[in-house]
Design an enzyme around this catalytic site. Structure first.
Site, PDB file in Angstrom:
ATOM      1  N   GLY A   1       1.452  -2.697  -6.282  1.00 21.61           N
ATOM      2  CA  GLY A   1       1.385  -1.422  -5.583  1.00 21.61           C
ATOM      3  C   GLY A   1       0.025  -0.790  -5.780  1.00 21.61           C
ATOM      4  N   GLY A   2      -0.058   0.166  -6.691  1.00 20.82           N
ATOM      5  CA  GLY A   2      -1.264   0.967  -6.908  1.00 20.82           C
ATOM      6  C   GLY A   2      -2.563   0.172  -6.963  1.00 20.82           C
TER       7      GLY A   2
ATOM      8  N   SER B   1       3.487  -2.101 -11.955  1.00 27.26           N
ATOM      9  CA  SER B   1       2.264  -1.852 -12.719  1.00 27.26           C
ATOM     10  C   SER B   1       1.462  -3.122 -13.015  1.00 27.26           C
ATOM     11  CB  SER B   1       2.585  -1.088 -14.009  1.00 27.26           C
ATOM     12  OG  SER B   1       3.119   0.198 -13.693  1.00 27.26           O
TER      13      SER B   1
ATOM     14  N   TRP C   1       0.816  -1.230   0.000  1.00 28.32           N
ATOM     15  CA  TRP C   1       0.000   0.000   0.000  1.00 28.32           C
ATOM     16  C   TRP C   1       0.842   1.269   0.000  1.00 28.32           C
ATOM     17  CZ3 TRP C   1      -4.414  -0.964   4.155  1.00 28.32           C
ATOM     18  CH2 TRP C   1      -5.242  -2.003   3.697  1.00 28.32           C
ATOM     19  N   LYS C   2       2.136   1.128   0.236  1.00 28.05           N
ATOM     20  CA  LYS C   2       3.018   2.302   0.336  1.00 28.05           C
ATOM     21  C   LYS C   2       2.454   3.282   1.372  1.00 28.05           C
ATOM     22  CE  LYS C   2       4.429   1.301  -4.310  1.00 28.05           C
ATOM     23  NZ  LYS C   2       5.016   1.758  -5.569  1.00 28.05           N
TER      24      LYS C   2
ATOM     25  N   GLU D   1      11.773   2.232  -3.796  1.00 28.54           N
ATOM     26  CA  GLU D   1      11.586   3.572  -3.215  1.00 28.54           C
ATOM     27  C   GLU D   1      12.498   3.773  -2.006  1.00 28.54           C
ATOM     28  OE1 GLU D   1       7.330   3.241  -2.989  1.00 28.54           O
ATOM     29  OE2 GLU D   1       7.329   3.186  -5.176  1.00 28.54           O
TER      30      GLU D   1
ATOM     31  N   HIS E   1      12.946  -2.186  -1.082  1.00 21.95           N
ATOM     32  CA  HIS E   1      12.048  -1.707  -2.136  1.00 21.95           C
ATOM     33  C   HIS E   1      12.720  -0.556  -2.881  1.00 21.95           C
ATOM     34  CE1 HIS E   1       8.693   0.297  -4.104  1.00 21.95           C
ATOM     35  NE2 HIS E   1       8.097  -0.887  -4.075  1.00 21.95           N
TER      36      HIS E   1
HETATM   37  P1  PGA Z   1       2.969  -0.447  -8.742  1.00 18.50           P
HETATM   38  O1  PGA Z   1       4.024  -0.645  -7.533  1.00 18.50           O
HETATM   39  O2  PGA Z   1       2.174  -1.718  -8.834  1.00 18.50           O
HETATM   40  O3  PGA Z   1       2.146   0.744  -8.326  1.00 18.50           O
HETATM   41  O4  PGA Z   1       3.765  -0.208  -9.976  1.00 18.50           O
HETATM   42  C1  PGA Z   1       4.678  -1.872  -7.324  1.00 18.50           C
HETATM   43  C2  PGA Z   1       5.568  -1.788  -6.118  1.00 18.50           C
HETATM   44  O5  PGA Z   1       6.190  -0.732  -5.907  1.00 18.50           O
HETATM   45  O6  PGA Z   1       5.666  -2.742  -5.325  1.00 18.50           O
END
Ligand code: PGA
Length: 248
Positions: free
Chosen positions: A231-232, A210, A8-9, A95, A93
């Protein structure tokens, strides 16, 4: 059996977390799959209460510090994560690496801390677009994997690896299933070599970047892809359920 993980970040609040799990239903036929959610730290208690009631969904934290305790303002230990009910921790990760400057050496220390606390590290590796264009995909992901595996020996298991090309994260660009399979094959070969084939066989390699309901099935069907890290699209309970269903 596949692993479907949602990161979920830094999204959602505790009350939105409860609402999410009220709306999330595991699809029929998903019993054989591992479903893991990585909520933000302050949503963890709400997630824990919801998944305990719902069963069958495991939780993880998005990051830990490598020390068990100490004067590290703002950080969370793997031990505290385990005590709060986490079974997994994301480590390295992209990020964390690219926004917060986390190094391979720090990733290795965190893998050690996560294993010490009895959690399963989900080690993320992946190349930038520049590195891909320069033909360095294998070199980069193997360097990151080798560093993360530094403290592990032959026969060690209890981890997962996620291949997440940086250029595919949050961009709508997805690796083709064959690009994913190539990278996963490279990682699997190194896991076989470092841990032994038997231990390596218990280490799922997930694809992330993605992943959406519309592309999940073909990515999950690609050779050497053992699951996905989303993620998203994991922020929408219906989309995340559809991705779990795509594995079934
Ligand atoms: P995303 O992120 O599906 O939004 O591209 C994937 C992730 O960072 O784990």
């Amino acid at each position: 059996m596949a692993v479907i993980a949602g990161n979920w970040k830094m999204h959602l609040t505790p009350s939105a977390t409860s609402a999410y799990f009220d709306a999330f239903e595991l699809p029929a036929g998903s019993d054989g799959h591992d479903v893991i959610v990585f909520p933000p730290a302050l949503c963890f208690a709400a997630a824990r209460a919801a998944v305990t009631a719902a069963g069958r969904i495991a939780l993880g934290v998005q990051n830990v510090h490598w020390e068990a305790e100490g004067a590290f303002t703002g950080e969370t230990s793997a031990e505290a994560a385990a005590a709060a009910g986490a079974a997994y921790a994301l480590v390295g990760h992209s990020e964390r690496r690219h926004v917060f400057g986390e190094t391979d050496a720090e990733v290795a220390r965190k893998v050690g801390a996560v294993r010490r606390a009895g959690l399963v590290p989900v080690v993320c590796v992946g190349e930038t677009l520049q590195e891909r264009k320069a033909g360095q995909v294998d070199a980069v992901i193997l360097r990151q994997l080798d560093a993360a595996l530094g403290g592990l020996s032959d026969g060690d298991g209890g981890l997962m690896v996620a291949y997440e090309p940086v250029w595919a994260i949050g961009t709508g660009e997805t690796a083709t299933p064959s690009d994913a399979s190539d990278a996963h094959g490279t990682l699997r070969e190194r896991l076989d070599h470092r841990l032994g084939r038997e231990a390596s066989a218990g280490v799922p390699v997930l694809y992330g970047g993605s992943v959406k309901p519309g592309n999940a099935a073909e990515l999950l069907a690609a050779p050497a892809v053992d699951g996905v890290l989303v993620g998203g699209a994991s922020l929408d309970p219906a989309d995340f359920a559809a991705i779990v269903a795509a594995a079934s």
